[in-house]
Design a protein around this motif. Sequence first.
Motif, short mmCIF file in Angstrom:
data_model
loop_
_atom_site.label_atom_id
_atom_site.label_comp_id
_atom_site.label_asym_id
_atom_site.label_seq_id
_atom_site.Cartn_x
_atom_site.Cartn_y
_atom_site.Cartn_z
N GLU A 51 50.50 39.44 18.78
CA GLU A 51 49.09 39.83 18.83
C GLU A 51 48.94 41.14 18.07
N PRO A 52 48.90 41.06 16.76
CA PRO A 52 48.86 42.30 15.96
C PRO A 52 47.55 43.05 16.14
N VAL A 53 47.65 44.35 16.02
CA VAL A 53 46.46 45.20 16.06
C VAL A 53 45.81 45.18 14.68
N LYS A 54 44.55 44.80 14.64
CA LYS A 54 43.83 44.81 13.37
C LYS A 54 43.03 46.10 13.26
N TYR A 55 43.27 46.85 12.18
CA TYR A 55 42.51 48.08 11.95
C TYR A 55 41.11 47.77 11.42
N GLY A 56 41.01 46.76 10.57
CA GLY A 56 39.73 46.41 9.96
C GLY A 56 39.96 45.51 8.76
N GLU A 57 38.88 45.17 8.07
CA GLU A 57 38.98 44.31 6.89
C GLU A 57 38.20 44.91 5.73
N LEU A 58 38.76 44.71 4.53
CA LEU A 58 38.09 45.12 3.29
C LEU A 58 37.59 43.88 2.58
N ILE A 59 36.32 43.87 2.18
CA ILE A 59 35.72 42.73 1.51
C ILE A 59 35.13 43.21 0.19
N VAL A 60 35.51 42.57 -0.91
CA VAL A 60 34.99 42.94 -2.22
C VAL A 60 33.62 42.30 -2.41
N LEU A 61 32.62 43.11 -2.71
CA LEU A 61 31.28 42.56 -2.94
C LEU A 61 31.26 41.77 -4.25
N GLY A 62 30.39 40.76 -4.29
CA GLY A 62 30.24 39.97 -5.51
C GLY A 62 31.07 38.72 -5.55
N HIS A 63 31.78 38.42 -4.46
CA HIS A 63 32.59 37.20 -4.41
C HIS A 63 32.20 36.43 -3.15
N ASN A 64 31.77 35.22 -3.32
CA ASN A 64 31.24 34.44 -2.21
C ASN A 64 32.34 33.68 -1.48
N GLY A 65 33.26 34.43 -0.87
CA GLY A 65 34.31 33.80 -0.07
C GLY A 65 35.67 33.80 -0.72
N SER A 66 35.75 33.88 -2.05
CA SER A 66 37.05 33.93 -2.74
C SER A 66 36.81 34.36 -4.17
N LEU A 67 37.89 34.80 -4.84
CA LEU A 67 37.78 35.13 -6.25
C LEU A 67 37.50 33.86 -7.05
N ALA A 68 36.96 34.04 -8.25
CA ALA A 68 36.61 32.88 -9.08
C ALA A 68 37.83 32.01 -9.36
N ASN A 69 38.99 32.63 -9.54
CA ASN A 69 40.21 31.87 -9.82
C ASN A 69 41.02 31.60 -8.57
N GLY A 70 40.44 31.88 -7.41
CA GLY A 70 41.15 31.65 -6.15
C GLY A 70 41.88 32.89 -5.70
N ASP A 71 42.05 33.01 -4.38
CA ASP A 71 42.78 34.13 -3.81
C ASP A 71 44.28 33.88 -3.91
N LYS A 72 45.00 34.85 -4.45
CA LYS A 72 46.45 34.69 -4.62
C LYS A 72 47.15 35.97 -4.22
N GLY A 73 47.95 35.89 -3.16
CA GLY A 73 48.74 37.04 -2.74
C GLY A 73 47.89 38.26 -2.44
N ARG A 74 48.23 39.38 -3.10
CA ARG A 74 47.51 40.64 -2.87
C ARG A 74 46.24 40.73 -3.69
#
Length: 459
Positions: A47-70
Amino acid sequence: MVLEGSSEALCPPPSLELRPSCNKSQPSPPLGSSSQPHDGVFPEDKEPVKYGELIVLGHNGSLANGDKGRRRSRLALYKRPKANGVKPDVIHNVSTPLVSKALSNKSQHSISYTLSRSHSVIVEYTHDTNTDMFQIGRSTESMIDFVVTDTAGSSGGQGGGAAGEGGGAGQSAQSTISRYACRIMCERSAPYTARIYAAGFDSSKNIFLGERAAKWRTSDGLMDGLTTNGVLVMHPAGEFVSEPAPGVWREISVCGNVFALRETRSAQQRGKLVENESNTLQDGSLIDLCGATLLWRTPAGLRHTPTLKQLESLRQELNAARPQCPVGFNTLAFPSLAQREIVDKKQPWVYVNCGHVHGYHNWGYRKEKGPRECPMCRRVGPYVPLWLGCEGGLYLDAGPPTHAFCPCGHVCSEKTVVGWSQIPLPHGTHAFHAACPFCGTWLTGEQGHIKLIFQGPVD
């Protein structure tokens, strides 16, 4: 990272130990943690402690070429199995030609300030067992936890494609995002406070501020500085999910101090110190890296946003109501969340100046390929397909999708469109403009959004 909290005389000695009063500790290069799809730095705890999440504006759910690794559109920061934070330890005053020798210890984090051709100040950092460090930047080197590339927003048509996602040399060379843009320090104990600092440590665990960089000696004898294009932060004026209202854009220094904006993004003269504000991130804080803007969401804030499963349920509810084109009388349907950028023949379209929803038709042009006239109210304006906002972290609540941003046609709740339409996002070196968070398109019209008017089934 952060450089602060200790005293040095006006004529400083060759080296000086920093006292623990430096409460803005900085971390060291991470990455020994694995990354999970749409999540991020993940420890092995059940049960890891989550500090928070970073979301890049301008992408509707994933990068145009898909999410890959980092390289992705969203990253969750979790408590690491072992702390990797660092904090200021000792200050050295050295001759500039001897800097490279002084920085030869690859296991030592440090920040080097070049004051002149003959004089430099080096601040060494030591391990901090109380913090985790996460680094963000354009570099794909292993010390960068979140690889961010330029988001192509536009003042005209559809924006939001990510330039440089393919890693092309030409695109990379034109990027205005720093390879080592910033770092976030998270306290490992409750309330898990997260703080942001400009600049990140490179592969040699160093941060260099050259002779031309904006830098200065602080009143207590320490050093501080700004990066070339700066790291801007805006904290919401109220609670992001209850009373969304924009705050004021500020610049964050290498030591985490807060300043008013420079006259232009890369001006040599720093802005005025803002003493009553801090670099502590809160739900809804925006981080601009001069090419991409990130949204920080806390676990508490994310509980108010819809999950992908809830968004799919909202889509199905919309389609179950069997909205019809008021002219062609054909039933309309929002396509699946996975079907993005491909217009479906049943997809609803909207006249963004009035909100009347139709099916696609190829008539009503006032001029060839120009504005269209709504057959219901005769108002003339853009006519675009409607797309559901698929990135739940950008929502301010889980309300029904009744409104759309103008002119792009991204659909979400009323509270979400009203909130984002009030937020000026940085553009270029000194311009600000409200934009759709799902695609980056600049908002138009009096409000930047429209209430959708659906026609129900006639039977």
